[in-house]
Design an enzyme around this catalytic site. Structure first.
Site, PDB file in Angstrom:
ATOM      1  N   LYS A  10       0.842  -1.183   0.000  1.00  0.00           N
ATOM      2  CA  LYS A  10       0.000   0.000   0.000  1.00  0.00           C
ATOM      3  C   LYS A  10       0.881   1.237   0.000  1.00  0.00           C
ATOM      4  O   LYS A  10       2.065   1.088   0.316  1.00  0.00           O
ATOM      5  CB  LYS A  10      -0.968  -0.027   1.173  1.00  0.00           C
ATOM      6  CG  LYS A  10      -0.345   0.367   2.525  1.00  0.00           C
ATOM      7  CD  LYS A  10      -1.361   0.466   3.602  1.00  0.00           C
ATOM      8  CE  LYS A  10      -1.800   1.872   3.903  1.00  0.00           C
ATOM      9  NZ  LYS A  10      -0.880   2.647   4.748  1.00  0.00           N
TER      10      LYS A  10
ATOM     11  N   HIS B 155      -1.320  -5.178   5.470  1.00  0.00           N
ATOM     12  CA  HIS B 155      -0.623  -5.911   6.533  1.00  0.00           C
ATOM     13  C   HIS B 155      -1.516  -6.182   7.749  1.00  0.00           C
ATOM     14  O   HIS B 155      -1.203  -7.042   8.561  1.00  0.00           O
ATOM     15  CB  HIS B 155       0.682  -5.203   6.942  1.00  0.00           C
ATOM     16  CG  HIS B 155       0.501  -4.082   7.903  1.00  0.00           C
ATOM     17  ND1 HIS B 155       0.182  -2.804   7.510  1.00  0.00           N
ATOM     18  CD2 HIS B 155       0.577  -4.039   9.256  1.00  0.00           C
ATOM     19  CE1 HIS B 155       0.082  -2.039   8.574  1.00  0.00           C
ATOM     20  NE2 HIS B 155       0.313  -2.745   9.658  1.00  0.00           N
TER      21      HIS B 155
ATOM     22  N   LYS C  34      -2.249  -9.985  10.777  1.00  0.00           N
ATOM     23  CA  LYS C  34      -2.331 -10.046  12.244  1.00  0.00           C
ATOM     24  C   LYS C  34      -3.211 -11.227  12.645  1.00  0.00           C
ATOM     25  O   LYS C  34      -4.326 -11.366  12.151  1.00  0.00           O
ATOM     26  CB  LYS C  34      -2.919  -8.736  12.796  1.00  0.00           C
ATOM     27  CG  LYS C  34      -2.048  -7.499  12.528  1.00  0.00           C
ATOM     28  CD  LYS C  34      -2.711  -6.257  13.112  1.00  0.00           C
ATOM     29  CE  LYS C  34      -2.066  -4.965  12.633  1.00  0.00           C
ATOM     30  NZ  LYS C  34      -0.733  -4.717  13.114  1.00  0.00           N
TER      31      LYS C  34
ATOM     32  N   GLU D 273      -3.325   5.534  17.622  1.00  0.00           N
ATOM     33  CA  GLU D 273      -1.875   5.380  17.739  1.00  0.00           C
ATOM     34  C   GLU D 273      -1.310   6.497  18.608  1.00  0.00           C
ATOM     35  O   GLU D 273      -1.819   7.626  18.587  1.00  0.00           O
ATOM     36  CB  GLU D 273      -1.221   5.455  16.358  1.00  0.00           C
ATOM     37  CG  GLU D 273      -1.661   4.345  15.432  1.00  0.00           C
ATOM     38  CD  GLU D 273      -0.869   4.364  14.126  1.00  0.00           C
ATOM     39  OE1 GLU D 273       0.031   3.537  13.989  1.00  0.00           O
ATOM     40  OE2 GLU D 273      -1.160   5.217  13.275  1.00  0.00           O
TER      41      GLU D 273
ATOM     42  N   HIS E  90      -6.964  -0.578   5.830  1.00  0.00           N
ATOM     43  CA  HIS E  90      -6.933  -1.350   7.073  1.00  0.00           C
ATOM     44  C   HIS E  90      -8.300  -1.418   7.774  1.00  0.00           C
ATOM     45  O   HIS E  90      -8.781  -2.494   8.127  1.00  0.00           O
ATOM     46  CB  HIS E  90      -5.929  -0.750   8.058  1.00  0.00           C
ATOM     47  CG  HIS E  90      -4.533  -0.657   7.523  1.00  0.00           C
ATOM     48  ND1 HIS E  90      -4.008  -1.575   6.655  1.00  0.00           N
ATOM     49  CD2 HIS E  90      -3.544   0.253   7.740  1.00  0.00           C
ATOM     50  CE1 HIS E  90      -2.754  -1.239   6.368  1.00  0.00           C
ATOM     51  NE2 HIS E  90      -2.456  -0.125   7.008  1.00  0.00           N
TER      52      HIS E  90
ATOM     53  N   LYS F 187      -3.208   9.817  14.973  1.00  0.00           N
ATOM     54  CA  LYS F 187      -1.836   9.770  15.501  1.00  0.00           C
ATOM     55  C   LYS F 187      -1.771  10.662  16.746  1.00  0.00           C
ATOM     56  O   LYS F 187      -2.604  11.563  16.924  1.00  0.00           O
ATOM     57  CB  LYS F 187      -0.860  10.325  14.462  1.00  0.00           C
ATOM     58  CG  LYS F 187      -0.868   9.568  13.149  1.00  0.00           C
ATOM     59  CD  LYS F 187       0.336   8.652  13.029  1.00  0.00           C
ATOM     60  CE  LYS F 187       0.420   7.992  11.691  1.00  0.00           C
ATOM     61  NZ  LYS F 187       0.544   6.545  11.743  1.00  0.00           N
TER      62      LYS F 187
END
Ligand code: BG6
Length: 499
Positions: free
Chosen positions: A158, A188, A192, A226, A250, A350
């Site tokens: 990505k 990704h 997980k 995050e 995601h 973030k």
């Protein structure tokens, strides 16, 4: 090609066939931090044998030793490297790792590469996204995507496009040269364990599936909070923003896992078809509601985990007059029989108060006020919390009677923590994805239609934000902007606490 998907393997995990992994962008961070350590982990687990070799391609000057030294520096010191120092996994793989210097845009790079490969080959595009289309075109022109001698697979990182039109253009450029069956678009999050576990929890347990619909579920919240800031990624991030970075890929993958219908087998296409169907049913806001149903925020100076964080606009390689969001929240509908009337709220940001990736499924209140005459005025609804990271697990929150004469109810929870039952070990998260590519299992990879459905749902919000306005400031270390709270408050709801 295997018929059964990763999820359907029932524990049989054969060693991958002899193959070559060609990594474009081999001198970059992804290769040394994640890809090569993952291959080392697979070697250690006996899933990759001595017949796998790596060819790193990059425009940097250098030779085999330069590449090996660059990887060595990280792999030997990482968790992947350490356990192998005895078994010699990395040492062995290092000897089978070679360098191919070349410009990604030049046909000569590919003609020379063609002389170095045979048999099964996976091409990993770990480059800047502007090269994705060109590399696939050049590979096809050099004839190395022809599968006469062995499999030829292309892995694409990505970001896949930066809006609907660019994602469609990239898909058509790629699909004009190579069929979908040879393409592995990486997300990704799907590597997980806890994300893969959503399917097993949903479809392996009658308990959840029975109440998994709009009759019992009030709404769903999907959060990826995050604590990290943009750090050294200012250039990429300022051109991207929180929504593009996390939502259509995601968070939509998590939504698909929660929202899909049961597949009729664990075959890769059966699973991808169901995911694609639910993604196609996601309705982003109508253009006239887009500004109200999409909230954008930007961190300003604050403290995260005791450390001072500057204004986003003062970060390295971020434009001082940037309008890029570092936080995004949206309200979506899923137009299927199962989900009609159940909003899905997605948020990411973030520099927030805690790292917390979770899905909260909130159930409807009990249908009548049985407890009206007790001390309990507000009964908290049942929630099922699927914790993706950190502290991976699942919690079911429900009411219990407090001991005593009065009927007082209190919220309690049943908790499953992954780590209590299964050793998760040190994994990069890329092991399963790389393994699946080498055995030809596309279950955990994005298909063209899934990618485009994600962008299509988000496009009205991107358009509304492009048209003007600014993200709302939120202090670093907080839970995000007030607008995000208002988004849920308008529907009479509140966000699950972060952390
Ligand atoms: C990446 C984003 O795809 O995912 C990053 O570009 C983000 O901005 C990361 O930090 C989050 O991944 P993880 O696995 O750390 O949750």
């Amino acid at each position: 090609m295997s018929d059964a998907s990763a999820l359907g393997k029932r524990g049989e995990t054969p060693t991958v066939p002899p193959s070559t992994l060609v990594i474009f962008g081999a001198m970059g961070d992804l290769a040394k931090r994640l890809l090569v350590p993952s291959i080392v982990n697979l070697c250690r687990d006996g899933l990759v044998g001595d017949d796998l070799r790596i060819i790193g391609v990059s425009y940097h000057d250098g030779d085999d030793d330069t590449l090996r030294a660059n990887l060595d520096e990280f792999v030997a010191g990482s968790d992947a490297g350490k356990p192998c120092s005895d078994g010699g996994c990395w040492d062995g793989l290092k000897g089978r790792t070679t360098y191919h210097k070349g410009d990604f845009t030049q046909p000569a790079t590919y003609e020379e590469l063609a002389t170095k490969i045979d048999g099964n080959v996976a091409f990993y595009l770990a480059t800047a996204p502007q090269f994705f289309g060109t590399i696939v075109e050049r590979l096809a022109d050099a004839g190395v995507l022809d599968e006469a001698e062995g499999f030829r697979r292309v892995l694409i990182e990505k970001p896949f496009g930066h809006d609907l039109a660019s994602a469609q253009a990239l898909n058509s450029c790629i699909l004009a040269r190579v069929p979908e069956s040879q393409i592995y678009r990486i997300d990704h999050f799907l590597g997980k364990e806890t994300v893969q576990n959503i399917l097993v929890s949903r479809f392996g347990n009658a308990l959840f599936e029975a109440v998994w619909n709009n009759r019992y579920i009030d709404h769903v919240q999907i959060t990826a909070a995050e604590t990290v800031t943009v750090g050294a990624r200012g250039k990429f991030y300022d051109a991207t923003g929180a929504l593009r970075d996390m939502l259509p890929n995601h968070l939509f993958q998590l939504l698909a896992m929660i929202g899909m219908e049961p597949p009729n087998s664990f075959d890769a296409e059966a699973i991808r078809n169901e995911k694609a169907k639910v993604l196609a049913a996601v309705r982003g806001p109508r253009p006239e509601d887009a500004a109200e149903h999409g909230v954008r925020g930007r961190y300003v100076a604050g403290t995260v985990g005791g450390k001072a964080v500057p204004d986003y606009r003062a970060e390295d390689q971020v434009a001082p007059d940037s309008r890029t969001e570092t936080y995004a929240a949206v309200r979506l509908e899923v137009e299927t029989w199962r989900w009609a009337g159940v909003p899905f709220y997605l948020r990411t940001g973030k520099a927030l108060s805690a790292r917390d990736t979770e899905i909260v499924v909130q159930f409807k209140p009990v249908p009548f006020a049985l407890f009206r005459d007790t001390d309990v005025s507000q009964l908290p609804p049942n929630t099922l919390v699927l914790q993706v990271q950190p502290d991976e697990g699942i919690s079911l929150n429900f009411l219990a009677k407090q001991p005593g004469q009065a009927v007082n109810a209190k919220e309690v929870s049943m908790d499953f923590r992954y780590a209590d039952h299964f050793p998760l070990g040190h994994r990069t998260g890329y092991e399963t994805l790389l393994y699946d590519v080498l055995v030809g299992d596309q279950t955990l990879f994005q298909r063209a239609d899934m990618i485009e459905a994600g962008w299509a749902a988000m496009q009205p919000v991107l358009d509304a934000w492009n048209a003007g306005g600014e993200p709302e400031d939120y202090p670093a270390g907080s839970d995000g902007p007030d607008g995000a709270r208002a988004l849920l408050a308008r529907d009479g709801r509140t966000w699950h606490a972060i952390g």
